[in-house]
Design an enzyme around this catalytic site. Structure first.
Site, PDB file in Angstrom:
ATOM      1  CB  CYS A 103     -51.488 -24.426  -3.007  1.00 13.47           C
ATOM      2  SG  CYS A 103     -52.444 -22.901  -2.965  1.00 13.47           S
ATOM      3  CE  LYS A 126     -55.734 -22.909  -3.215  1.00 14.64           C
ATOM      4  NZ  LYS A 126     -55.600 -21.579  -3.823  1.00 14.64           N
ATOM      5  CG  ASP A 166     -54.695 -12.853  -9.150  1.00 15.81           C
ATOM      6  OD1 ASP A 166     -54.583 -14.087  -9.206  1.00 15.81           O
ATOM      7  OD2 ASP A 166     -53.959 -12.075  -9.777  1.00 15.81           O
ATOM      8  CG  ASP A 222     -56.387 -19.124  -0.905  1.00 19.79           C
ATOM      9  OD1 ASP A 222     -56.676 -20.318  -0.705  1.00 19.79           O
ATOM     10  OD2 ASP A 222     -55.738 -18.732  -1.880  1.00 19.79           O
ATOM     11  CG  ASP A 250     -55.727 -14.044  -4.583  1.00 20.02           C
ATOM     12  OD1 ASP A 250     -54.851 -14.434  -5.379  1.00 20.02           O
ATOM     13  OD2 ASP A 250     -56.599 -14.783  -4.106  1.00 20.02           O
ATOM     14  N   GLY A 300     -63.832 -13.415  12.786  1.00 22.95           N
ATOM     15  CA  GLY A 300     -63.781 -14.617  11.967  1.00 22.95           C
ATOM     16  C   GLY A 300     -64.699 -15.688  12.501  1.00 22.95           C
ATOM     17  CG  HIS A 301     -66.984 -19.580  11.732  1.00 22.41           C
ATOM     18  ND1 HIS A 301     -68.113 -19.464  12.500  1.00 22.41           N
ATOM     19  CD2 HIS A 301     -66.925 -20.890  11.355  1.00 22.41           C
ATOM     20  CE1 HIS A 301     -68.722 -20.635  12.586  1.00 22.41           C
ATOM     21  NE2 HIS A 301     -68.014 -21.525  11.901  1.00 22.41           N
ATOM     22  CG  ASP A 355     -51.392 -14.918  -5.900  1.00 27.89           C
ATOM     23  OD1 ASP A 355     -52.207 -14.884  -6.843  1.00 27.89           O
ATOM     24  OD2 ASP A 355     -51.688 -15.344  -4.774  1.00 27.89           O
TER      25      ASP A 355
END
Length: 723
Positions: free
Chosen positions: A400, A403, A431, A447, A470, A520-521, A606
């Protein structure tokens, strides 16, 4: 632009022994492009054997004999996996690791040290402490020595060099009233020359240590050693220094062994598998058998590095390792003295202890500080502001800490139009988005984090905990997750193995919460990044940040400080044990804590990138309240405050602090941690004061540490910090 060099070969080190530590140091100064180096170790540090007697005697603090594998791995650009190796699949070329998915290798090196355990001796496991592994022994000895009573009794099994050194050191540490006894099945110090043996026997007598020779130990009892002739040697601390045992899991690997030790040829390669090397005490040199001694491991290191490089590149010629026939033995004798033995010529005196001390300190100085590698220079010219954006040489944080700041993000989000659909609820203070369906609600969040650990399994676990925050904070049950992965450029087999570890970590965290990973990717990019899009279900109205009430108390479920620790780790300034503690905290899920808090919480969030202060401010703005924090009550990760005081901080820290510039805050290193960006941080809940004790007790029963850190009151959104 120079192309990114893809990773094509996996080189894996099992163990952090002296040879591996030296190879890591050399690798960091000249890494092999295209090779991914991995270190598997159960502990973040490895003890240096040469200084152990000095530590036992009280000359050196514990940290003085610790080689920090976390710092070494960062220096070498290696991924460190904190886990214990338990097996090797030679066909699949994978290492089994306790609590971790198997780790694939192309080349493997083993340097795991040995043990002094004596499992065949009755009572040894219950009432004795083996001298090796060194870390475990040092912990047990320190705990005993700090609280040892006057006249403490110590018994040492084995009167070889190691046993004598430790017995003399124990006598020095515990003082003249201590009763230290050495027990040997044959003759003491039989491996030394006669002159050195006589000198050490004099030191044994001088120190008041009792030597019992030609005495077999029949059992270890609670109160001491029971000899074969029935005598009892009374002991409050029994130490085993007679055995030299390899780790038992090697017997199941299929490798060629001699008495459990890996048989290697003159190139330090396994005689049964040329993809596997071994060094240090765990290696049996078939071409030149030698006793177990650290001097051989140190001199094997450059040969091991050269031969691994040849094997990984397919270029060059393997270099043989030729151990010396004899070597200088400097034996600690207590009382600031040492005895030397080589070629049968003994030397004795305080000057030898000073010489040994210099040698040991010089060896440890190789690892602290580690050599500073120069950063690539910026091109000249560059556009204005480039140097400032790069933080004047400070590396960009992972997690984080990478960010965008709260103020910048809020400004960007303010440009978004409000939701047009009646079943979509989203506000800048929430959130996650709330999607109405049926009689309930679904929450949706996403996220991702830039890698801060090179262990992809651990990164996937921590990122999953982070993304679920979240969902948990809104009182929702995790439902499903899509995973997004960016891998650095690598060969197809390495891609498969890395994704296997990532998927295993994700499945463990989401599966434990009853959620499914549904796809997913993936893509290739500059660096490893893992993220998730997560949904959760609510049977009741979701808990948001807007429902806090005056009189509520603030409950925090995890200590803060991950940002400063990760930032310091990137510069090799954070102690390995501190980093390991932060990683363990980040990897701890918050589902149980959320389920305990949600029925009581008026508001919950959070604590992540904006820090405790920033996320609390979001709750205050959404609820229209003020808050007072008790700084002393805020739990902090071990080592975080000291690193903050030393000037370390995340790249996001200044933006977090600036966003709170209008608030009155105490100036101190501990107060700075309120702005510290957290990765996979705890839950912050506004709970009625009357229910706080009940909630904390419930959390404690669940094994979830939590603390009341402040109170909410009427007033415009404002944060006051006390203490």
């Amino acid at each position: 632009m120079q192309p990114q060099i893809p990773l094509t070969r996996d080189i894996v080190f099992v163990g952090g022994g002296h040879a591996h530590a030296l190879v890591l140091r050399m690798w960091g100064m000249k890494p092999l492009p295209g090779a991914r180096l991995t270190v598997i170790s159960p502990d973040p540090t490895a003890a240096y054997s040469g200084m152990l007697p000095g530590h036992v005697a009280g000359h050196y603090p514990r940290e003085a004999l610790q080689i920090d594998l976390v710092k070494l791995a960062r220096h070498a650009g290696a991924r460190l996996i904190l886990g214990r190796a338990t097996g090797i699949d030679l066909d699949a070329r994978r290492v089994a690791v306790s609590g971790h998915p198997p780790v694939a290798y192309d080349l493997l090196s083993i340097d795991i040290g040995i043990s002094s355990e004596m499992p065949a001796l009755p009572g040894f496991g219950d009432h004795a402490v083996p001298a090796k592994p060194l870390d475990a022994f040092a912990d047990r000895w320190q705990a005993f020595a700090e609280g040892a009573p006057k006249g403490a009794r110590v018994a040492v099994i084995g009167a070889g060099v190691a046993g004598v050194e430790l017995a003399l050191a124990a006598a020095q540490r515990l003082g003249p009233d201590a009763q230290v006894t050495l027990v040997e099945a044959g003759a003491a110090l039989s491996a030394l020359g006669s002159g050195a043996r006589r000198a050490l026997l004099r030191h044994i007598a001088r120190a008041g240590v009792t030597l019992v020779e030609d005495a077999a130990v029949a059992a270890v009892e609670r109160d001491g050693l029971r000899l074969a002739d029935g005598r009892l040697i009374a002991s409050d601390f029994t130490l085993g220094a007679a055995a030299t045992r390899p780790q038992g899991w090697l017997t199941g690997t299929g490798l060629a062994l001699r008495e459990g030790f890996v048989k290697v040829d003159e190139y330090l390669r396994s005689v049964s598998d040329p993809a596997i090397f071994a060094a240090g005490d765990i290696a049996h040199l078939t071409h030149a058998p030698r006793p177990k001694a650290g001097v051989f491991a140190v001199r094997e290191a450059p040969v091991l590095l050269h031969n691994l490089t040849v094997a990984a590149t397919g270029k060059g010629v393997q270099r043989p390792y030729r151990p010396q026939r004899d070597y200088l033995k400097l034996v600690s004798a207590g009382a600031g003295r040492a005895v030397a033995d080589k070629w049968g010529l003994p030397l004795d005196g305080a000057w030898l202890w000073r010489w040994k001390d210099r040698i040991d300190r010089k060896f440890m100085a190789k690892f602290d500080p580690l050599p500073a590698m120069p950063r690539p220079a910026l091109p000249d010219p560059v556009a204005q502001g480039v140097a400032e954006e790069l933080g004047r040489g400070k590396p960009l944080c992972g997690g984080c800490g990478a960010k965008v700041g709260r103020a910048d993000l809020s400004a960007a989000l303010a440009e978004l139009p409000p939701p047009r659909r009646a079943d979509v609820i989203w506000g800048a203070g929430d959130d996650a988005a709330i999607l109405r369906h049926g009689t309930g609600a679904q929450v949706l969040t996403t996220d991702h984090v830039r890698a801060f650990t090179e262990d992809p399994w651990l990164l996937a676990r921590i990122t999953a905990v982070h993304a679920l925050g979240d969902v948990w904070s809104m009182g929702a049950r995790p439902q499903a997750a899509l995973i997004q992965v960016i891998l650095p450029r690598m060969a197809p087999r390495l891609q498969t193995e890395t994704l296997r570890e990532i998927m295993a970590g994700a499945a463990e965290v989401f599966g434990a919460e009853g959620a499914d990973v549904v796809g997913g990717h993936t893509s290739l990019g500059a660096e490893l990044t893992v993220g998730y899009t997560v949904t959760g279900l609510c049977d009741r109205v979701p808990v948001t940040q807007a429902g806090a009430r005056a009189g509520d108390v603030l409950v925090l479920t995890k200590p803060i400080g991950t940002g400063v620790i990760l930032a310091a780790e990137m510069t090799k300034a954070a102690p390995g044990a501190v980093v390991a503690g932060a990683l363990a905290s980040m990897a701890r899920p918050q589902g149980a804590a959320a389920r305990a808090l949600a029925p009581h919480a008026h508001a919950m969030t959070d604590v992540t990138g904006f820090g405790l202060a920033g996320h609390l401010l979001g709750m205050l703005e959404a609820s229209g309240l003020a808050a007072t924090l008790d700084l002393a009550a805020v739990p902090v990760l071990p080592g975080a405050e000291a690193l903050s005081a030393a000037g370390h901080g995340s790249t996001l820290l200044p933006a977090n602090r600036q966003s709170m510039a209008r608030m009155f805050l105490t100036e101190s290193p501990r107060a700075d941690l309120l702005f510290d960006p957290q990765t996979a941080g705890g839950l912050l809940a506004a709970v009625p004061a009357a229910q706080a004790s009940e909630v904390l007790a419930h959390l404690a029963e669940l094994g979830e540490p939590a603390a009341v850190i402040g109170t909410l009151s009427e007033g415009a959104p404002f944060l006051t910090v006390e203490g």
